[in-house]
Motif scaffolding. Structure first.
Motif, short mmCIF file in Angstrom:
data_model
loop_
_atom_site.label_atom_id
_atom_site.label_comp_id
_atom_site.label_asym_id
_atom_site.label_seq_id
_atom_site.Cartn_x
_atom_site.Cartn_y
_atom_site.Cartn_z
N VAL A 1 0.82 -1.14 -0.03
CA VAL A 1 0.03 0.04 0.06
C VAL A 1 0.96 1.19 -0.10
O VAL A 1 2.14 1.15 0.32
CB VAL A 1 -0.82 0.01 1.08
N LEU A 2 0.24 2.17 -0.21
CA LEU A 2 1.05 3.57 -0.22
C LEU A 2 0.31 4.48 1.07
O LEU A 2 -0.84 4.45 0.91
CB LEU A 2 0.78 4.43 -1.55
N ARG A 3 1.46 5.12 1.82
CA ARG A 3 0.87 5.43 2.96
C ARG A 3 1.28 7.00 3.01
O ARG A 3 2.75 7.27 2.60
CB ARG A 3 1.12 4.73 4.24
N ALA A 4 0.47 8.03 3.51
CA ALA A 4 1.29 9.08 4.06
C ALA A 4 2.14 9.03 5.03
O ALA A 4 1.99 8.38 5.88
CB ALA A 4 0.20 10.34 3.96
N LYS A 5 3.24 9.98 5.27
CA LYS A 5 4.19 10.02 6.15
C LYS A 5 3.79 11.16 6.95
O LYS A 5 4.38 12.29 6.59
CB LYS A 5 5.72 10.00 5.48
N ILE A 6 3.12 11.24 7.87
CA ILE A 6 2.66 12.37 8.90
C ILE A 6 3.23 12.12 10.53
O ILE A 6 4.31 12.61 10.62
CB ILE A 6 1.21 12.30 8.71
N ASP A 7 2.46 11.39 11.32
CA ASP A 7 2.78 11.23 12.56
C ASP A 7 2.10 10.19 13.23
O ASP A 7 0.95 10.03 13.43
CB ASP A 7 2.36 12.58 13.16
N MET A 8 3.10 9.19 13.58
CA MET A 8 2.48 7.93 14.04
C MET A 8 1.98 8.27 15.53
O MET A 8 1.70 7.20 16.16
CB MET A 8 3.49 6.88 13.83
N SER A 9 2.33 9.25 16.18
CA SER A 9 1.92 9.46 17.73
C SER A 9 0.97 10.53 17.54
O SER A 9 0.50 11.27 18.71
CB SER A 9 3.10 10.19 18.35
N SER A 10 0.18 11.01 16.57
CA SER A 10 -0.96 11.91 16.53
C SER A 10 -2.11 11.60 17.34
O SER A 10 -2.36 10.38 17.34
CB SER A 10 -1.45 12.13 14.94
#
Length: 553
Positions: free
Chosen positions: A169-178
């Protein structure tokens, strides 16, 4: 002078945006997924989006969110277009998210090039576990640190069909602790080797709704993207994608979806009702679909009035279906043609009537003088409702009984003289006399009677089937009721009267005509009608019978 109606909160936002010069004109959209038929909840969204554009001099696009080839069909696309038109609206442009597949792919590549998206090989179960919980941060996996070059190549290979469904899959790289779970590296693309109803097999990767939605809005320069409240947590991702891609800044606004008593509003549940044969199809008149309501005889004007009355709110609530039925009754009372139909016939023989027949005048709709009159045949033998006769009547019984007089609608006053029974003691017919001077509109008899009955001439009667529809569910709040929602289906939601008798004018009227069957309710002719037998659907009763039942309980 009437007071001007105050603006709802979305109208206030639009009004301020236009006055400040933020936009010269507004553009809204109605974006259904073509995976089922529209229901009354969609009608609220249609009326809102199209209504805003009409009120503020903008335009509305009809855009099909067709990013899931597995559940979508052309049949649903056509039914949605029919429903929007029937409700009285016309879109500026007919668009599809699939129009933008190449452009959306380019947006995804741009995010990869910015280091803001990556290809992940994890399974869906692993991704769910890595996301953490609302109280625990997620975990970054090893694929998150892939190079831009590797991600570009892998994404191109995904498009080229080198991998199986679910493999990447393609995922956005944002914030895994949001604190917002939707911002923990959400999915942007998944692999689906399925034939699309418009693009065929040209694509095997498809954008997720959260990625396609905001970017499609931006491509179309949508100024006010109006969604229901469940999309509030999705708005930060909507804004993030637009900001990072540096494209037209569409903005999302949320309002309360329509929840209605005795009704389900889930396409999944509606599909279940259809597939499991609890109803005859998407347009079954008991369904909450727009096509079902149309077949039942609801009018577009009544549905628009209902949507106007319930307004636009920021908080969820449960709307009484009785309000919708009230709007339907109010409109039908103004437009429905009056006709006489007998459901459970008892023969009346007028012993002193010597003519072969005569044709009497009766108004089509007393609420609308312009509707004129129709001719109704009268003869020696008539049908009345069996419930309109009692052999032993109590005091204050104003219908027909031995020795008692009633008026026949648009005809004469009659008096019951004799009751005829069969060998088992069942009443087979009643013999009456009529008063020739009591003809409606020309009455010189001086006799006043309190009861008026509807009737049909036996020799002129046409055979009809009448379907008495009621609410599909027995409980008010179906969504929160215990057990499976299908446990609460109303077994008495349809009663069929196979041999009713109707006045002949019904055979001459148009198929789209609405009727009030006098003293019975509002009806419309059904598509199952044939040349030999008309079929009518009850739209709504004359009065709110459910309110009475609730008071008894």
């Amino acid at each position: 002078m009437s007071e001007e109606k105050s603006l709802n909160f979305i109208e206030e936002i639009i009004d301020a945006d236009l006055k400040s010069g933020k936009y010269e004109s507004i553009v809204t959209r109605f974006p259904p997924e073509p995976n089922g038929y529209l229901h009354i909840g969609h009608a609220k969204s249609i009326c809102l989006n199209f209504g805003l554009a009409l009120k503020f001099g903008g335009k509305t696009n009809l855009r099909f969110d067709d990013t899931n080839p597995v559940t979508e069909e052309t049949e649903y696309v056509e039914s949605i277009k029919d429903d929007v038109r029937w409700l009285g609206f016309q879109w500026a442009e007919e668009l599809y998210a699939s129009n933008y597949f190449e452009q959306l792919y380019g947006f995804a590549v741009k995010l990869i090039e910015k280091g803001l998206a990556y290809v992940d090989d994890s399974s869906s179960e692993e991704i769910a576990a890595q996301k953490g919980t609302p109280t625990q941060p997620g975990i970054e996996n090893q694929y998150r640190s892939r190079s831009i070059e590797e991600n570009l190549q892998l994404f191109a290979d995904m498009r080229a069909g080198k991998y199986k469904d679910g493999e990447k899959v393609l995922r956005a790289k944002i914030d895994m602790s949001s604190p917002n779970m939707h911002m923990r590296d959400p999915l942007l693309y998944r692999i689906k080797h399925a034939t699309h109803h418009r693009t065929g097999d040209a694509w095997c990767i498809y954008p997720m709704y959260d990625f396609a939605h905001g970017q499609s809005d931006s491509i179309e320069n949508i100024t006010h993207s109006i969604c229901t409240l469940e999309f509030i947590p999705h708005r930060p991702l909507y804004d993030w994608c637009i900001e990072k891609l540096e494209i037209f800044p569409s903005h999302q606004y949320e309002f309360a979806r329509l929840n209605m008593t005795y009704t389900v509003m889930s396409k999944r549940k509606l599909l279940q009702l259809v597939n499991e044969k609890h109803v005859t199809g998407w347009d079954d008149p008991r369904m909450s679909t727009i096509s079902g309501m149309r077949r039942r005889g609801y009018t577009a004007e009544a549905i628009r009035e209902f949507c106007e009355r319930i307004g636009v709110a920021k908080r969820e609530n449960l709307i009484d279906v009785g309000l919708l039925e009230f709007c339907v009754r109010e409109h039908l009372n103004k437009i429905a043609l009056r006709r006489m139909v007998v459901f459970d016939p008892l023969k009346v023989v007028i012993t002193n009537y010597t003519a072969d027949e005569e044709w009497l005048q009766s108004e089509n709709n007393p609420e609308d003088p312009a509707s004129g009159n129709r001719k109704v045949p009268f003869s020696r033998e008539l049908y009345i409702e069996r419930e309109d006769f009692m052999e032993v009547a109590p005091k204050k019984y104003f219908r027909l009984a031995p020795g008692q007089m009633v008026r026949l609608k648009s005809a004469y006053i009659i008096r019951c003289e004799e009751v005829i029974k069969d060998a088992e003691g069942n009443i087979t017919e009643v013999h009456c006399t009529y008063i020739p001077e009591s003809k409606s509109g020309e009455d010189t008899s001086g006799i006043n009677v309190k009861g008026t009955l509807h009737w049909v001439s036996v020799k002129h009667a046409i055979n009809a089937e009448v379907r008495l529809y009621d609410r599909l569910f027995k409980v008010e709040d179906v969504g929160n009721a215990e057990g499976d929602f299908k446990d609460h289906i109303n077994a008495d939601s349809l009663t069929v009267i196979s041999n009713a008798y109707a006045e002949p004018a019904l055979k001459e009227d148009g198929a789209e005509e609405r009727y009030q069957f006098i003293r019975k309710g509002y009806y419309i002719i059904d598509k199952d009608s044939t040349a030999d037998k008309l079929v009518f659907n009850r739209t709504v009763t004359l009065k709110d019978t459910w309110a009475k039942e609730a008071k008894k309980a």
